[in-house]
Design a protein around this motif. Structure first.
Motif, PDB file in Angstrom:
ATOM      1  N   CYS A 167      72.581  57.191  89.319  1.00  0.00           N
ATOM      2  CA  CYS A 167      72.867  56.814  87.937  1.00  0.00           C
ATOM      3  C   CYS A 167      73.806  57.851  87.338  1.00  0.00           C
ATOM      4  CB  CYS A 167      71.582  56.755  87.134  1.00  0.00           C
ATOM      5  SG  CYS A 167      70.612  55.294  87.505  1.00  0.00           S
ATOM      6  N   MET A 168      74.595  57.434  86.338  1.00  0.00           N
ATOM      7  CA  MET A 168      75.493  58.408  85.705  1.00  0.00           C
ATOM      8  C   MET A 168      74.753  59.268  84.682  1.00  0.00           C
ATOM      9  SD  MET A 168      75.705  56.947  82.584  1.00  0.00           S
ATOM     10  CE  MET A 168      76.999  57.862  81.773  1.00  0.00           C
ATOM     11  N   SER A 169      73.550  58.841  84.317  1.00  0.00           N
ATOM     12  CA  SER A 169      72.732  59.658  83.419  1.00  0.00           C
ATOM     13  C   SER A 169      71.503  60.107  84.210  1.00  0.00           C
ATOM     14  CB  SER A 169      72.268  58.838  82.233  1.00  0.00           C
ATOM     15  OG  SER A 169      71.378  57.854  82.693  1.00  0.00           O
ATOM     16  N   CYS A 174      68.776  56.490  80.629  1.00  0.00           N
ATOM     17  CA  CYS A 174      69.980  55.692  80.424  1.00  0.00           C
ATOM     18  C   CYS A 174      69.687  54.517  79.504  1.00  0.00           C
ATOM     19  CB  CYS A 174      70.514  55.190  81.760  1.00  0.00           C
ATOM     20  SG  CYS A 174      72.037  54.281  81.545  1.00  0.00           S
ATOM     21  N   ILE A 176      72.389  52.471  78.319  1.00  0.00           N
ATOM     22  CA  ILE A 176      73.568  51.600  78.182  1.00  0.00           C
ATOM     23  C   ILE A 176      73.189  50.138  78.332  1.00  0.00           C
ATOM     24  CG2 ILE A 176      75.998  51.312  78.774  1.00  0.00           C
ATOM     25  CD1 ILE A 176      75.832  53.544  80.683  1.00  0.00           C
ATOM     26  N   ALA A 185      66.882  49.467  81.313  1.00  0.00           N
ATOM     27  CA  ALA A 185      66.716  50.030  82.662  1.00  0.00           C
ATOM     28  C   ALA A 185      65.313  50.596  82.828  1.00  0.00           C
ATOM     29  CB  ALA A 185      67.751  51.119  82.889  1.00  0.00           C
ATOM     30  N   CYS A 190      67.880  46.754  84.455  1.00  0.00           N
ATOM     31  CA  CYS A 190      69.246  47.279  84.329  1.00  0.00           C
ATOM     32  C   CYS A 190      70.289  46.273  84.819  1.00  0.00           C
ATOM     33  CB  CYS A 190      69.377  48.571  85.130  1.00  0.00           C
ATOM     34  SG  CYS A 190      71.038  49.208  85.035  1.00  0.00           S
ATOM     35  N   GLN A 192      73.435  47.212  85.167  1.00  0.00           N
ATOM     36  CA  GLN A 192      74.438  48.102  85.758  1.00  0.00           C
ATOM     37  C   GLN A 192      75.760  48.151  84.992  1.00  0.00           C
ATOM     38  OE1 GLN A 192      74.713  47.864  90.026  1.00  0.00           O
ATOM     39  NE2 GLN A 192      72.726  48.821  90.070  1.00  0.00           N
ATOM     40  N   PRO A 193      75.749  48.282  83.685  1.00  0.00           N
ATOM     41  CA  PRO A 193      77.025  48.396  82.968  1.00  0.00           C
ATOM     42  C   PRO A 193      77.804  49.661  83.306  1.00  0.00           C
ATOM     43  CG  PRO A 193      75.170  48.518  81.438  1.00  0.00           C
ATOM     44  CD  PRO A 193      74.608  48.180  82.773  1.00  0.00           C
ATOM     45  N   CYS A 194      77.160  50.609  83.980  1.00  0.00           N
ATOM     46  CA  CYS A 194      77.925  51.790  84.414  1.00  0.00           C
ATOM     47  C   CYS A 194      78.938  51.409  85.489  1.00  0.00           C
ATOM     48  CB  CYS A 194      76.980  52.865  84.946  1.00  0.00           C
ATOM     49  SG  CYS A 194      76.020  52.337  86.357  1.00  0.00           S
TER      50      CYS A 194
HETATM   51  S1  SF4 Z   1      73.415  51.398  83.703  1.00  0.00           S
HETATM   52 FE1  SF4 Z   1      71.641  51.263  85.094  1.00  0.00          FE
HETATM   53  S2  SF4 Z   1      72.447  51.904  87.115  1.00  0.00           S
HETATM   54 FE2  SF4 Z   1      73.928  52.533  85.543  1.00  0.00          FE
HETATM   55  S3  SF4 Z   1      73.377  54.629  85.031  1.00  0.00           S
HETATM   56 FE3  SF4 Z   1      72.313  53.328  83.584  1.00  0.00          FE
HETATM   57  S4  SF4 Z   1      70.282  52.957  84.539  1.00  0.00           S
HETATM   58 FE4  SF4 Z   1      71.638  53.742  86.112  1.00  0.00          FE
END
Ligand code: SF4
Length: 399
Positions: A167-169, A174, A176, A185, A190, A192-194
């Protein structure tokens, strides 16, 4: 050191075990964090525990949502059920769920999920004193910090992720997906908008997208590379890590088997350098660009790939061997291949792997066919008898 593999369903769980996992983690239909994965019905969960125990392996069940009041009604009964079927541990993030597990499943070990963001020896000690058996460390920890934690809190088991999506966080922090899609998430939803491609819109020009470019391919500024610590197994062994974990309950049976096998071989090699052929195997499953993330330093810049969030696919999963009769193999087909193509069989023991050129394919009516179709069973007649639990793949040739 234990090798812990993911299982999104019962079949994947069996392959994880056949391909070398010491333990498997999975979720029931509720309270785990992969709502889109098939997951296990109660009947399947019982079957999964029995299967693992028959092979002297362990099964851990994720109950790692951050619970709301409405979740609490069903939880005690579910936790009691998990104790009754003798799961080996429950994976938990939320202190409220932890308290309920102590009350309603007191004989089951508790592992603190990576979602709980345990990042220091003091936090590890905190959970240890509350009765947790194991901590699944935050993925953001480096080897020096892991080593220090083991020295300072030797009584608790430490588990660390070694492979798979990042994950980016911090995991568990997270927002997002909840913000953009109303799908949290932290409740297993989730979206997956990252991984999405982002553009810029000026306030007074709705619908006009201005491209943001990190480079000429676009901008995926949240997109994390995949973790790959296969070369670092000797250091993790030396640090006294008790369990290494592969991410991927949503991944294919082929992914689970191939990655599990690679890490099995690496653990069995002990502190010897992991051979390049084993490292190469990890390039044969679909993956994003690999990184060792924070293993050496927390301020690593090798964690994101801005050019694309697409998977790199060098090999395609074609099917699983359903049955072996003499020198004939029956394959349950997932993707097409045709007469004249080269295909590969992989097996739990790498030494059995086999590459062949397909000469004749028979369908279920025993007729010759040129091309296989997904969701059918075909037969190939070979020169030798193959071992069980084979998986079939082919190299993708760019046209
Ligand atoms: S959007 Fe989902 S997969 Fe992406 S960093 Fe956040 S929790 Fe992780």
């Amino acid at each position: 050191m234990e090798l812990l593999a993911p299982a999104g369903d019962l079949n994947k769980l069996k392959y994880a075990v056949y391909y070398g996992a010491d333990a498997v983690y999975a979720a029931g239909h509720d309270f785990g964090l992969r709502a889109k994965s098939t997951n296990f019905s109660r009947t399947n969960l019982k079957e999964a525990v029995d299967f693992c125990h028959q092979y002297d392996r362990k099964l851990y069940i994720t109950v790692n949502i951050f619970a709301h009041n409405s979740d609490l009604e069903q939880l005690p009964e579910y936790l009691t059920f998990l104790q009754e079927i003798s799961v080996d541990a429950i994976i938990i993030s939320d202190p409220g769920v932890f308290a309920l597990a102590r009350e309603f499943a007191p004989n089951v070990a508790i592992h603190i999920s990576t979602q709980a963001n345990v990042t220091s020896w003091s936090a590890v000690d905190f959970w240890y004193k509350l009765g947790a058996k194991r901590i699944i460390l935050a993925r953001e920890l480096g080897i020096n910090e892991i080593t220090e934690i083991k020295i300072k809190v030797p009584g608790i088991e430490l588990e660390t992720f070694v492979h798979g999506a990042m994950c980016m966080s911090y995991s568990g922090r997270c927002l997002i997906s909840a913000f953009l899609n109303n799908r949290s998430a932290n409740r297993g939803l989730c979206t997956q908008p990252c991984r999405w491609e982002y553009n810029l819109i000026e306030k007074s020009r709705p619908g006009e997208f201005f491209k943001i470019e990190e480079d000429e391919r676009g901008s995926y500024f949240f997109n994390s590379k995949d973790l790959n610590l296969i070369k670092r197994i000797p250091q993790l062994l030396e640090a006294g890590v008790d369990s290494i974990k592969i991410e991927g309950r949503m991944k294919s049976l082929y992914y689970v088997a191939a990655v599990t096998r690679a890490y099995r071989t690496a653990i069995d090699a002990g502190t010897n350098i992991v051979s390049s052929s084993i490292q190469e195997e990890l390039n044969k499953v679909s993956h994003r660009y690999y990184s060792e993330a924070f293993f050496d330093k927390f301020d690593s810049t090798d964690t994101q790939y801005y050019g694309s969030s697409a998977y790199i696919r060098e090999y395609q999963f074609l099917g699983e061997v359903q049955k072996v009769e003499g020198t004939s193999v029956f394959i349950s087909i997932k993707a097409k291949f045709c007469v004249g193509e080269e295909i590969e069989f992989i097996f739990p023991d790498n030494k059995d792997d086999l590459r062949i050129k397909v000469e004749l394919i028979f369908n279920e009516e025993n007729e010759h066919i040129q091309l296989t179709k997904p969701n059918t069973i075909i037969r190939l007649d070979l020169d030798k008898k193959l071992p069980e639990w084979g998986i079939v793949r082919k190299k993708i040739i760019e046209e």
